[in-house]
Design an enzyme around this catalytic site. Structure first.
Site, mmCIF file in Angstrom:
data_model
loop_
_atom_site.group_PDB
_atom_site.id
_atom_site.type_symbol
_atom_site.label_atom_id
_atom_site.label_comp_id
_atom_site.label_asym_id
_atom_site.label_seq_id
_atom_site.Cartn_x
_atom_site.Cartn_y
_atom_site.Cartn_z
ATOM 1 N N SER A 112 -10.100 -1.060 7.071
ATOM 2 C CA SER A 112 -9.507 -0.916 5.736
ATOM 3 C C SER A 112 -8.743 -2.114 5.191
ATOM 4 C CB SER A 112 -8.574 0.288 5.702
ATOM 5 O OG SER A 112 -9.344 1.450 5.539
ATOM 6 N N LYS A 123 0.862 -1.190 0.000
ATOM 7 C CA LYS A 123 0.000 0.000 0.000
ATOM 8 C C LYS A 123 0.898 1.239 0.000
ATOM 9 C CE LYS A 123 -3.915 1.843 2.741
ATOM 10 N NZ LYS A 123 -4.826 1.555 3.883
ATOM 11 N N SER A 173 -9.860 1.462 2.954
ATOM 12 C CA SER A 173 -9.022 2.286 2.118
ATOM 13 C C SER A 173 -7.951 1.526 1.342
ATOM 14 C CB SER A 173 -8.337 3.339 3.000
ATOM 15 O OG SER A 173 -7.460 2.710 3.923
HETATM 16 N N1 GLN Z 1 -13.499 3.719 6.539
HETATM 17 C C1 GLN Z 1 -12.901 4.081 7.792
HETATM 18 C C2 GLN Z 1 -12.471 5.524 7.755
HETATM 19 O O1 GLN Z 1 -12.654 6.122 6.770
HETATM 20 C C3 GLN Z 1 -11.727 3.189 8.088
HETATM 21 C C4 GLN Z 1 -10.564 3.477 7.242
HETATM 22 C C5 GLN Z 1 -9.377 2.672 7.625
HETATM 23 O O2 GLN Z 1 -9.487 1.615 8.222
HETATM 24 N N2 GLN Z 1 -8.210 3.196 7.285
HETATM 25 O O3 GLN Z 1 -11.940 6.040 8.692
#
Ligand code: GLN
Length: 529
Positions: A188, A89, A164
């Site tokens: 995510s 990532k 994400s």
């Molecule tokens: N969707 C959640 C957020 O936007 C979790 C994102 C994540 O785990 N990085 O904060």
């Protein structure tokens, strides 16, 4: 023939490397070819670094040859990831490489050093193919908040891969790499794993060092593996886990050798389920949940019971407050973490000359951050401001304690793990949730309590709904990753013959078309429609 190599699991590749049926170079080329060919349609990668990958693969081959000459033991001692292609990532530092975190503000920034996990993966002999697309600063559940455009889900190119870590999940689902890394702050890893039909684990908070990772919410962020089966995910967790002096929150807990044993043994472990106790948290079957997803989860519960496990209803009464508390804590920490992007450090190339320092700062941040990131910074700054700190931040931390206590109480009754949906829906269409931030936030209702409590959770494929993958989430007590992988492995054994398990993402062939629409074009067409 090269494409065939990408169909193997990492443990299959490891075996072929050791017997000399294939070289790390062949594996790298096979994966690079398909990644480069399909990136037009998928946009899963922000960089694909062929030269670096081939150099690493050749080094891995040289080590293999040396070990082979030394004899059996030396070869067997190699890490299961030796010579295996991997996707990272784009918030993981690789010395000298780009690290955008999906943001414009970091465009042109080059990481001055390796992250801890990058060092660990190098030591294991893994081959880095490149960096994957992601929601900006890991904020999002659909990968539509990347400054570099959305990613398509290989199961249906008009839908999101989740977020994400959407690029890392799509790359593994599309066989661009057998394994990849993501981060999970509120879901995510697990949510995109579910939406892309692969395995994804968020380890216990503190299991993996965050040194060299772009921070979003430091008390929630954890790195973890994506793979197409639990054995490969276990091998990857083994490679990255363990105490690191440079991250004071990384715990001095030994890395279990069983993670390697899980990865390397062929034994079916379905018998392991006999006598195990699972809890089914009532609050995770949320209102608005897709009934077909619920059906798949309940079916999976039936499989576990048929294999001799018991599944009992349990209650985590504070679940409902998880989302609200998370959206105080995570933005608060993000607003502090993102203060460092001032146009002087990190984002020099983005620095916009203003009349004075303040004008410069405002212009850099005004241009460099996307709308969702700004929303979080404003929410977080507000929640931390004098006069509101106690009402919001302190209260959210108290709720966090209650959420953690709910889990502790359930595990104290002898429940081994919880079974729950990962995501209340399957992959959704581009644009479906971007106009309503709260509907996007709800995507993680079943995953974020686990981050609030610091616990490990894994999402594994458990069937299809209208042709799209459904993820089953297993949640365990702190440091129970080996047990979660055993349960996942057992479930994979029970469902090995299911047609859905052996089905490839249905739009994979379409992803080969380099003259078709890009994900950005698909998203634009759907938003207009
Ligand atoms: N969707 C959640 C957020 O936007 C979790 C994102 C994540 O785990 N990085 O904060």
């Amino acid at each position: 023939m090269l494409d065939e190599l990408t169909r193997l699991t990492a443990h299959g590749m490891a075996r072929a490397l050791r017997v000399g049926d294939v070289s790390a170079r062949d594996l790298a080329i096979a994966h690079l070819d398909v990644a480069e060919r399909q990136n037009h349609a998928l946009n899963a990668w922000l960089t694909i670094d062929r030269d670096a990958a081939l150099a690493q693969a050749e080094a891995a081959d040289a080590t293999l040859a040396r070990r082979r000459a030394e004899g059996g033991e030396a070869l067997a001692d190699l890490h299961p990831l030796h010579g295996i292609p991997i996707a990272l990532k784009d918030l993981i530092s690789v010395e000298g490489g780009q690290c955008t975190a999906g943001s414009r503000i970091l465009e042109g920034y080059r990481a001055p050093y390796d992250a801890h996990i990058t060092e660990r993966l190098r030591a294991a002999g893994a081959v880095f193919l490149g960096k994957t697309n992601m929601d900006e600063f890991a904020m999002g559940s659909s990968n539509e908040y990347s400054a570099y455009g959305p990613v398509s889900n290989p199961w249906d190119l008009d839908t999101v891969p989740g977020g994400s870590s959407g690029g890392s999940a799509a790359a593994v689902a599309a066989h661009h790499a057998p394994v990849s890394l993501g981060t999970d702050t509120g879901g995510s890893i697990r949510q995109p794993a579910a939406l892309c039909g692969i395995v994804g684990m968020k380890p216990t908070y503190g299991r993996v060092s965050r040194y060299g990772i772009v921070a979003f919410a430091s008390s929630l962020d954890q790195l973890g593996p994506f793979a197409r089966d639990s054995r490969d995910a276990a091998a990857l967790l083994h490679a990255i886990a363990g105490r690191d002096e440079r991250d004071s929150t990384s715990a001095p807990v030994p890395v279990p050798d069983d993670l390697i044993r899980l990865a390397e043994s062929d034994d079916e472990a379905a018998g392991w389920l006999r006598g195990k106790r699972f809890g089914l948290p009532r609050e995770y079957f949320v209102a608005g949940m897709d009934p077909d997803v619920e059906r798949r989860i309940r079916e999976s519960v039936g499989f576990l019971e048929d294999a001799g496990a018991s599944v009992e209803p349990v209650s985590l009464p504070h679940t409902d407050y998880g989302l609200a508390a998370y959206y105080i804590v995570a933005p608060a920490e993000a607003s502090a973490n993102l203060a460092r992007y001032d146009g002087v450090r990190y984002g020099q190339s983005r620095r916009l000359p203003g009349a004075d320092f303040i004008a410069d700062y405002l212009a850099t941040r005004g241009e460099g951050f996307g709308a969702e990131v700004k929303r979080r910074i404003m929410l977080g700054t507000y929640a931390l401001s004098a006069g509101y700190y106690d009402a919001f931040y302190v209260k959210a931390q108290k709720v966090r304690t209650l959420i953690k206590r709910d889990f502790d109480e359930v595990f104290a009754t002898g429940i081994d793990a919880l079974v729950a949906p990962t995501s209340p829906s399957v992959a959704f269409r581009f644009g479906a949730r971007t106009s309503d931030p709260v509907s996007m936030y709800l995507s993680d209702a079943c995953t974020l309590p686990v981050n609030m409590a610091g616990l490990p959770g894994v999402s594994i494929p458990c069937g299809l709904s209208e042709g799209l993958p459904v993820g089953l989430q297993l949640i365990g007590p702190a440091w129970s990753e080996v047990m979660l992988f055993r349960a996942a492995r057992a479930f994979e054994g029970l469902t090995a013959a299911a047609t859905w398990r052996n089905q490839a993402p249905r739009d994979l062939a379409l992803a080969d078309d380099r003259s078709g629409p890009t994900p950005t074009e698909r998203a634009a067409a759907l938003t207009v429609a």
